[in-house]
Structure formats: C-alpha cells, structure tokens
Design an enzyme around this catalytic site. Structure first.
Site, PDB file in Angstrom:
ATOM      1  N   ARG A 141       0.800  -1.220   0.000  1.00  0.00           N
ATOM      2  CA  ARG A 141       0.000   0.000   0.000  1.00  0.00           C
ATOM      3  C   ARG A 141       0.834   1.272   0.000  1.00  0.00           C
ATOM      4  NH1 ARG A 141      -1.065   2.799   4.830  1.00  0.00           N
ATOM      5  NH2 ARG A 141      -0.252   1.755   6.677  1.00  0.00           N
ATOM      6  N   HIS A 142       0.179   2.351  -0.375  1.00  0.00           N
ATOM      7  CA  HIS A 142       0.803   3.664  -0.399  1.00  0.00           C
ATOM      8  C   HIS A 142       0.767   4.251   1.012  1.00  0.00           C
ATOM      9  CE1 HIS A 142       1.606   7.826  -1.536  1.00  0.00           C
ATOM     10  NE2 HIS A 142       1.947   7.381  -2.719  1.00  0.00           N
ATOM     11  N   PRO A 143       1.824   4.948   1.425  1.00  0.00           N
ATOM     12  CA  PRO A 143       1.815   5.476   2.799  1.00  0.00           C
ATOM     13  C   PRO A 143       0.754   6.539   3.059  1.00  0.00           C
ATOM     14  CG  PRO A 143       3.758   6.241   1.582  1.00  0.00           C
ATOM     15  CD  PRO A 143       3.098   5.199   0.733  1.00  0.00           C
ATOM     16  N   SER A 144       0.359   7.293   2.027  1.00  0.00           N
ATOM     17  CA  SER A 144      -0.536   8.424   2.312  1.00  0.00           C
ATOM     18  C   SER A 144      -1.698   8.572   1.325  1.00  0.00           C
ATOM     19  CB  SER A 144       0.283   9.728   2.345  1.00  0.00           C
ATOM     20  OG  SER A 144       0.976   9.892   1.127  1.00  0.00           O
TER      21      SER A 144
END
Lengths: 389, 389
Positions: free
Chosen positions: A233-236
């Site tokens: 997943r993407h951090p933000s």
C-alpha cells in the site's frame, strides 16, 4: 542484421571496451549496445565472465549470460601477460569508453589507474562500477546485490510488517547502478564532443540505492522517523493497494475524491462514499484496513477478469498482478517489441527483453545478434586493429 | 553557489524544458540537472506539479517535491492561452530537450505533436515518458507506479511465498523509467552533435519493468515456468539470504565452496563443511531451509554487531539491514557525499540524496540550490529570452 554489424543508434561509431562481469557492468553496456555502441567484451582467461556458468542453461549455455551479452564481441585478455597487455593497450587506443566492475584498485594494481589511462588516452571515458565506490572507508568491502539492497535501505521499506526482511526480486542494486552509469557515460561522451577530454566516472551500487529511496528519504529527512515496510500500500493515498478478489489479487489506485466515488459506485457500494470513516483521503488512510475489508467483501464475489474489465471501462486505475507468463503475453508488451529474439548457433532461438528506449529515427528490430562464445571475436578484432594500424 | 547558476557538469550549456510532473519525469530531469543541465520546469496553473501537495511537509512545503526539483527553475504556462503558447514556443526555440509525462496524445491535442515539433525545432530532443508508451492497445490506460509494478512482473517475484503480493517499497516503476530516459536523452544529445538532428524518445514505464526482470525473464524463456517470490534468498546460490541473529537480521552471501567453508569455521560449525546435505552449492540450495536452521541456531547466540564484525574481518560478504537512519548515518554514504543539503528560504535546510555519478573532472558540492516556488523564475526566464532575441 549482417554479421559483425551492431545495432544502429545514437551511439553508432562508439566503441566500448568492456571488462565488466556478471550484472551491473554488463547491463550498462547492454543498454549502450542497444543504442548503437560496439561492445568488445574483454574476458579474463580461462573461464571468462562468471555468469557464463549461471543457470538456467539452454543446450549447455547460460540463458542469463546470453540475454545480457547479446550483440557483444568477446576476446580473452590476460593482463598479466606482456603480449596481452600490448593488445589491451591497442584496444584502449581504439576505444571511446572503458567499463569495468572489479573491486576498486584491481585495475590500478595492473598499471591502469585513471591518471595513467588519462595521460595515455586523453579522450577515453573510464567508467568504474563497484559495490561501494573508489573512495571511502568501505571501498574495499566485497559486495553482492543482496548486501547492497540490505545496506542501502530498500529492504527496510519492502515487504509486510512483521515478516523477515524482503529482497526486491530483481537485482535492483546492480541494475540501478548500471543505469546511472549508462547515463553518466553518455553525458561524458557529449562532454568529450565539446571539450575533447575524457573523464573517469566512479559509480557505487550503494550510492545508487541511496539515490532511489525517493519518498522514504524525504520522510526521514522531514520527520526523523525511519519508515517501515507497508506491504503493497501507499503510505498516504488510499485506496492504493493490493486487493483480494474471488480468484486472486489485483491492484486498485483510486486516491482522489472523484476516483474513490466512481470506484464505490462501480462496486455497487455507494454507501461507502458517505461513510464518515472514508470521507476524505486522510481519513481513508487512517482507516485503510477497514476500507480494505469493505472493498474486499465485494471484490471477492467475482474474479480478477470481471473486475479488471469493469473498473478498466470506468477509467479507474487498476491492473492484474502478472507473473512472467502474464507479462510476456501482454498484448501491450508485445506491441511494443519488448520481447526480442537472438538466434544462437547452439541454443537456438533465445527470447530476451527488448530495448525500452524507443527512438523516432532508429529502427527497433525484433532480432538481436547472439551473445559471443568466449574469445569468439578474437580474429575479427585483431584484423580490425591491423587495418587501423 | 551563485543564484541562477546551475551545477557544472558534462551537460553544462544544455537547457531542458520540463513539463513533467510527480516522479518519473522529474527524477529524470533531476539526474540531468545534477550533470549540469539547466532545467526549466513549465508548470500548469493554477497549482503546478501535483507533487507540491504531497507530504511530508516542512513549514508547509513538500519535502518530496523539494528533493526531486532542487536546482530547477519554475514558470507557469497555460497552453490554452495564445499568449502563453507564444512564450512556450520561444522557450522551445531556446531549449535542447523537451521532457513530458502526460498521457499520450495530450501534447499533440494542443498542437505539439512530434512531427510539428521536429519541423519547427529540428535540433530539439523530445522525450515522452508515459505508463504504457505512445503506441499499442493500452497506450491510453491510466498508470500509477503500483499498477506498473503489478503488470510488469516485479511483484510476482518479490515477497515471501504464501503472502499477498508485495510492492517494491520505492517507486521502481517511475525510477527505472526516469533512468532509461536520462540515458536516452544523453545519447540523443550525442547523436545531435554529429547529425544536427533531434529525435523523439518514447519511454513506457511498463517496458522498463520488462527490461529489468533479468534472471526471471531468462528463467521463463529457458524453462517456460514463471518464477515465484523467494523472500530474500537467491534462487540458485546458498547460503545467500537473510538470517536471524540474537537481535535482528543480517544478510550473508557465501555461495562458493571456499566462502562456505570459511563461514562454517567462523561460526565454529566446522562439522557443516562435511555434512552431506551441504557438500556443494546445489545440495545446499536443495537443503537451504535445513542449512538456514543450522546457521541461525548459532547466529542467534550473538547480536548483529558481533557477527558483522567477525564475518567482515574474515572477508565473508555480509551486511546489516539498514533502515533509513542506518543508511543516512553510514560512514561510507557520508564519505561519498550522498547526502546533500539545500537551503530553502521557507523550510530551511533540507537534506536529500546526492548524485551517484561521481566524475573526475567536476566537483561534487555538498550543497544544492533549493527547489523553486511555483512560477518563481518567470521574470528571470523572460529577461533571458529578451536578451537572446
């Protein structure tokens, strides 16, 4: 293609004397060869490039070696033999670029340090690729891709939290160093056109790992906290992850408000748009596990093909997680000629990755010349040197 | 460094008009800027490059944007306004390279297709970076790094078997495309010196992923079997993996007979050398789980520092698995000037990755000029155009 004739490209006319072995250096010179350079692979007898012994094999020949060295020429040179040193020096005099990836100091001990090279061949570009570079306290340390990936930080941000550290499945330590070096060599050649002078380029695999940490390094520099691995997943940005469907996994990237609403409608889950937990990207990121559960409860009702088709139609960025079979059969990959073939006299047709730098003024042929057997090009190279002399 | 003066390097004198956003394109032009090119970032009003809004922030400014765009100049240009189009065309006339990473067709719709550009500016090099490239059935599809990593195969070989698919923690889809493009641009500039002609370079992120699959693609091509993820270990060399110690993990690469024997002796486990299960590399690879267990039963008795020191002294390739703090405090990374600083007028000192291409004839200064605010360089650029006219 005619025998002995290289690819046509922006580097046509450039000769590279390539003493590099295994991956980082040979990858770099393969890229330059695809751009039209002639690459003379000077190998150390009796066995030559170690990767000739690396599996998998086709009819006794390394498929790995064949793919990285297609279109190159091979000559054995023992730099401890005076006669061979003379030959090496003739080759240097006729070359534009010398590439090597020995442990720092190896070539200097043989008398070919940069100062001597530059004095004798002022137009020569010398690219030295190594694990840690030619300066600094760890310059002498032995390096393999795994060591470099470990020390360079990428393993600390790859994988699932709680798992043992995960290596990137492709040798990114070698490959990124090869690519920075190919950029550096081409820039040095442009500089030489203007200044008449060669230069030494010293590229360290570890340095290159630092150079590709992008948002992890920005995070650490800004916040002083070392980021950890996040799976896929993407951090933000959320949703921006791998999701389970009825028959596997797919990726969906629908971070902005508009795409998120479209995604919810496409899944028939309009209520998620107004769900307070998911009202904006920050909230969705804070509640990413809950959102993933909601999405997967719907996605599991059908297989990948169904969802890829449906989301794709709506313009929601998504994709399958291809294995090698999937990649190499992708119509886009094939339409872009990203699988090319070389006809090896022993191994037959060998398939390998093509050239991703597509140029308007040069052809992108579907065939390549095969990789050379050890010392195979000696006579051709000697003949050429005689003609020049 | 003086204001308005770029880095000195092999690309000094080259001007790049950069319409690219976020990562792949800006990474490419950052590499070129580090080599001495002047980069004029033409941003679309009112907000400019999307990544100006990407966290983490320092004093309201994106650390991510600041690191990727250090040393560039910014001017806002709305290509739908006739007056701005004239300005854009003046900039094109004064530039050597145009870089963009719009969806294919976007610039052509505005009247700036390659044929028109080449007719008007025959020496211009035009690099178009996109998710899937300017040709092929998927050319129009939206792409993000995660989609490209998924479709390009690297996720199928990264991670631990049985886990959900794992993304490489750094955006390799963008970064490798940026690096292939920087190589292509430099090669095209060399070609222009000789031919007087520019060219178009069309680079697809997906193609670049295919180009970096190295031994996975060789395996599939040779054996017809899609390789899967292997955690951190090597498919055919053992020991070559991550190992648990008393206080964490480290990597050890001791694949050949000599290194394996040395490793066993160093661990005080001489009996493993003669163990039939581990008699040669093939057997060690077949029995890798058993060997790992044996090694870890000893390695767990002491912490990382102990083993790194001991194995390092014996010349056995090994290393720590550094997080960002570890990487950025590594004496080698610092000795190589791989952390540089820019002084931003608002955010203060910003630390970022340095240039991994070290050159004998150019300095590698520890400071960089900061990234520009949106449209900050308009007046300077207009003044310069007036002077030229």
């Amino acid at each position: 293609m005619k025998k002995g004739k290289g690819m046509q490209g922006p580097l046509s006319g450039i000769t590279i004397l390539d003493m590099s072995r295994v991956l980082a250096g040979p990858f770099c010179t393969m890229v330059l060869s695809e751009l039209g350079a002639r690459v003379i692979k000077a190998e150390i007898p009796p066995a030559g490039d170690d990767s000739r012994q690396f599996g998998p094999f086709v009819e006794g020949k390394s498929a790995y070696f064949m793919s990285l060295n297609r279109g190159k020429e091979s000559i054995c040179i023992d730099l401890k033999e005076p006669g061979e040193r003379k030959l090496f020096e003739k080759l240097l005099a006729g070359s534009d670029v010398l590439v090597e990836n020995f442990r720092p100091g190896t070539l200097a001990k043989l008398g070919y340090d940069w100062e001597s090279l530059h004095a004798a061949y002022p137009r020569l570009v010398y690219a030295a690729l190594s694990g840690f570079g030619h300066t600094g306290p760890k310059s002498d340390m032995p390096a393999y891709d795994l060591v470099i990936q470990a020390m360079g930080g990428i393993m600390s941000i790859t994988g699932y939290p709680g798992n043992p550290p995960t290596r990137v499945g492709s040798s990114m330590g070698d490959i990124t160093a090869g690519l920075f070096t190919s950029t550096g060599i081409c820039a040095a050649l442009r500089h030489r056109e203007i200044s008449g002078q060669g230069m030494m380029i010293d590229v360290s695999m570890l340095d290159c790992q630092v150079a590709i940490l992008e948002n992890a390094i920005a995070r650490y520099a800004a916040e002083g906290i070392s980021p950890g691995p996040l799976g896929a997943r993407h951090p933000s940005i959320t949703p921006f992850d791998v999701y389970a469907t009825g028959d596997g996994y797919m990726v969906i990237c629908a971070g902005n408000q508009n795409l998120f609403a479209k995604l919810c409608r496409t899944l028939g889950r309009d209520e998620l748009i107004k769900d307070k937990r998911f009202a904006n990207n920050d909230l969705r990121t804070s509640n990413q596990a809950a959102l993933k559960q909601e999405m997967e409860s719907t996605l599991r009702s059908q297989g990948n093909a169904h969802w890829l088709d449906l989301l794709g139609q709506k313009g929601i960025p998504c994709g399958p997680i291809n294995n090698l079979e999937g990649v190499l059969n992708d119509p886009q990959v094939n339409a872009r000629n990203m699988l090319v073939e070389a006809l090896d006299p022993t191994a037959g047709k060998v398939r390998m990755a093509g050239n991703p730098i597509k140029m308007s003024c040069f052809e992108d042929p579907p065939e390549r010349r095969p990789a050379p057997d050890l010392d195979q090009s000696r006579q051709d190279i000697l003949d050429l040197l005689r003609k020049k002399a």
